[in-house]
Design a protein around this motif. Structure first.
Motif: not given
Length: 385
Positions: A161-181
């Motif tokens: 589908f892509f033809g020649r693949i040029l680039s991949i951009r990944g975003e991973f994550g979320y806010w892990v609560f600090e644990g205080d409140w």
């Protein structure tokens, strides 16, 4: 049908991942479906033997799920000496994993383990070499390859589908609560480097196998790490200094020239459709894949965006993409890989996500940390047994 009981020592099932994904959604789910049919008249019946440090927690799990109380133990050596146990599975903290796997290999057990497989490349390679020398079968959890979103993405890649693949951009994550409140969603050791914590150690092994399997071998890495939240609160509500990285920003050069950029953070609030998303751009089309969904935009249907900061955008860019249909039923990814590994052992089915593959993940994490410390781009040499 002949039922064959397979006893599996499961070490670390009182932890979040070991319990939820491996015990409940994999091994117990296989039992709930009546076992694993090998297709030759044999049905495998997995029997978990729960191993850990806290006997009361193991007893509670066994009682909750109707498991035999005789199948719990805080004595790993005794469990490994039991000749009725065929497989050793490890979901402990990373710092305890290497020594336990060595013992299991020496006892002649087949090995299935979470990652990273060791705290450093030398140790990870030693495990792979010991397993090969012992003639046992071994596998490493590479669960993201079995996510519906990435399975759809692989379907697109395999179909050209892509033809020649040029680039991949990944975003991973979320806010892990600090644990205080608000109680943190991740254990405190994740934020202490001395206990094997850090997002590079945790996530770069994932990115290695995702990139390697879908797009090509990682040839070089350049990373920048940060500890954005320097103080957190532990399970007892006590403050502690975070000594491990909680965010990493990586650039990976792949074989063939494709460039991947992946941001990983436990200090980011989510403004995405899913907790992880990969955008793949090619000469013939692009796709955005998450945990479950995948959207595409083909070259022939690519709109003509016009940059004009003086007027509001009149189009909704997300509406210009097409959803990729499921076209299949997707099982839990952890369970799917467990079934493949069991078939590898008992039906000699092909399987290549082994301890050497796990060592590549450890290597990339190690080089990522070194790159960040030195401020340099580092080559990623090929490794072999």
């Amino acid at each position: 049908m002949t039922r064959k009981t397979v006893r599996i020592a499961m070490n670390g099932v009182t932890g979040r991942m070991g319990y939820r994904q491996h015990l409940v959604r994999s091994i117990l789910a296989i039992r709930e479906q009546g076992g694993l049919d090998l297709g030759d008249g044999t049905v495998l019946w997995p029997e978990p033997v729960l191993v850990g440090r806290r006997e009361h927690a193991l007893k509670a799990l066994a009682e909750q799920h109707g498991l035999d109380q005789a199948n719990i133990s805080t004595d790993l050596d005794a469990v490994l000496a039991d000749e009725t146990i065929d497989i050793y599975f490890d979901a402990q903290v990373t710092s305890a994993r290497e020594e336990a796997i060595k013992k299991a290999i020496a006892a002649g057990k087949h090995i299935y383990t979470e990652k990273p497989t060791a705290t450093g490349l030398d140790g990870a390679l030693e495990l792979a070499r010991l397993a090969e020398a012992a003639g046992i079968k071994h596998g490493v959890v590479q669960d993201k390859l079995f996510l519906p979103g990435l399975l759809k993405l692989k379907r697109l890649i395999d179909g050209g589908f892509f033809g020649r693949i040029l680039s991949i951009r990944g975003e991973f994550g979320y806010w892990v609560f600090e644990g205080d409140w608000q109680e943190a969603q991740r254990p405190s050791w994740n934020y202490r480097a001395e206990d094997g914590g850090g997002i590079v150690v945790d996530m770069f092994p994932h990115w290695e196998y995702v990139l390697h399997e879908l797009f090509g071998r990682v040839k070089s890495v350049q990373a920048l790490t940060a500890t954005h939240i320097p103080q957190r609160w532990d399970e007892q509500g006590k403050p502690y200094d975070a000594t491990a990285d909680d965010a990493a920003y990586g650039i990976f050069e792949l074989e063939g020239g494709t460039i991947a950029q992946i941001n990983s953070s436990w200090a980011v609030r989510v403004n995405r459709d899913e907790l992880v998303e990969f955008q793949v751009d090619g000469t013939e089309g692009s796709a955005v894949a998450g945990l479950r969904k995948c959207r595409v935009q083909h070259r022939s249907a690519t709109p003509k965006p016009v940059w004009n900061p003086d007027i509001p955008a009149t189009e909704v860019f997300r509406d210009q993409w097409q959803e990729v249909p499921d076209n299949a039923e997707f099982d839990n990814g952890f369970k799917a890989q467990w079934e493949l590994f069991l078939k590898h052992i008992y039906a000699d089915a092909p399987y290549h996500w082994d301890l050497l593959a796990g060592a590549r993940g450890v290597q990339l994490a190690e080089l990522g940390l070194k790159s960040a410390a030195e401020g340099s781009r580092l080559e990623v040499p090929e490794i072999a047994l």
